[in-house]
Design an enzyme around this catalytic site. Sequence first.
Site, PDB file in Angstrom:
ATOM      1  N   SER A   1     -83.584 -21.076 -20.132  1.00 46.92           N
ATOM      2  CA  SER A   1     -82.555 -20.139 -19.668  1.00 46.92           C
ATOM      3  C   SER A   1     -82.596 -18.775 -20.347  1.00 46.92           C
ATOM      4  CB  SER A   1     -81.163 -20.747 -19.837  1.00 46.92           C
ATOM      5  OG  SER A   1     -80.952 -21.748 -18.880  1.00 46.92           O
TER       6      SER A   1
ATOM      7  N   TYR B   1     -87.183 -19.938  -9.442  1.00 45.87           N
ATOM      8  CA  TYR B   1     -86.293 -20.220 -10.575  1.00 45.87           C
ATOM      9  C   TYR B   1     -86.917 -21.219 -11.552  1.00 45.87           C
ATOM     10  CZ  TYR B   1     -82.182 -21.896 -13.106  1.00 45.87           C
ATOM     11  OH  TYR B   1     -81.303 -22.268 -14.089  1.00 45.87           O
TER      12      TYR B   1
ATOM     13  N   LYS C   1     -83.319 -15.968 -18.063  1.00 43.00           N
ATOM     14  CA  LYS C   1     -82.289 -15.379 -17.206  1.00 43.00           C
ATOM     15  C   LYS C   1     -81.976 -13.934 -17.596  1.00 43.00           C
ATOM     16  CE  LYS C   1     -80.208 -19.951 -16.483  1.00 43.00           C
ATOM     17  NZ  LYS C   1     -79.086 -20.844 -16.824  1.00 43.00           N
TER      18      LYS C   1
END
Length: 309
Positions: A64, A191, A67
């Site tokens: 993450s 993603y 991100k």
Amino acid sequence: MQDIQGIVDSIHDSMLPRLGEGKVADYIPELAKVDPKQFGIAITTVDGTTYTAGNALTPFSIQSISKVFMLTLALGKAGETVWNRVGREPSGSSFNSIVQLEHEHGIPRNPFVNAGAIVVTDIVLAGHQPREAIGEFLRFVRYLADDDTISIDDTVAKSEQATGFRNFALANFMRSFGNLHHPVEYTLGVYFHQCALSMTCAQLSRAGLFLANRGRNPLTGHTVVSDRRARRINALMLTCGHYDGSGDFAYHVGLPGKSGVGGGIMAVAPGKASIAVWSPGLNKVGNSALGSQALEMLATKTGWSVFGA
């Protein structure tokens, strides 16, 4: 002048007896295989010097933390219109929660929970095939770190794709509200690959340096984003970067940061340095147990905090 290398070495030495604390992210099969008894730390100061200790040159799945970089790309492409599709408020919920989406009509609370990051990826995908968007993202991170050896671990990406049922649910739910513009499998394909980016602490500390230096990368002299945008990305990292542990991280560390379930944390000391720590064992809210402790020690030893001089 502070003895940064001495501070890094002392933090590393303090962590050695605690190696293996926490629990690896075993719901992603490839991450479950990682040896938890590892710890790395790297600090790159705004003059371009990198200080390292421990497993700082061991590649790991940044998950993450990616991100932050994808949000930077999306803001470059779509500007402030990004905020029509994703909010800027802390969630108070786990990173993969679906509960708030129902109440908020498919608009994720912020760009760092999974739902928000999936929307951000969907924005970057506009006008591209998934493979092209993945390539653009990889080139961007290589550009930030000034390092063309950074790569995506396809094995981890496939592992996430095979087990990412919650992310498929989130994406389909947002698609039902019209907040996902591409086929779910396309957006999630990008993603999963962005999350499978493999970097070392040293590379990660260099990639985040533009956020510590008013949007400009001192390693290359390139302006990545405006001073204003760098401040705003840092603000989001401070308030939302650790999911429902964000307030606790701000209380103990006092720096903008972004965690990943691979055990990494990237933190920013504005005007001073970009920091990366890695230890695979996670605490109860999904952030690196030793990494969080190491950053608290660093803030104490250096006095770096956005809440003090």
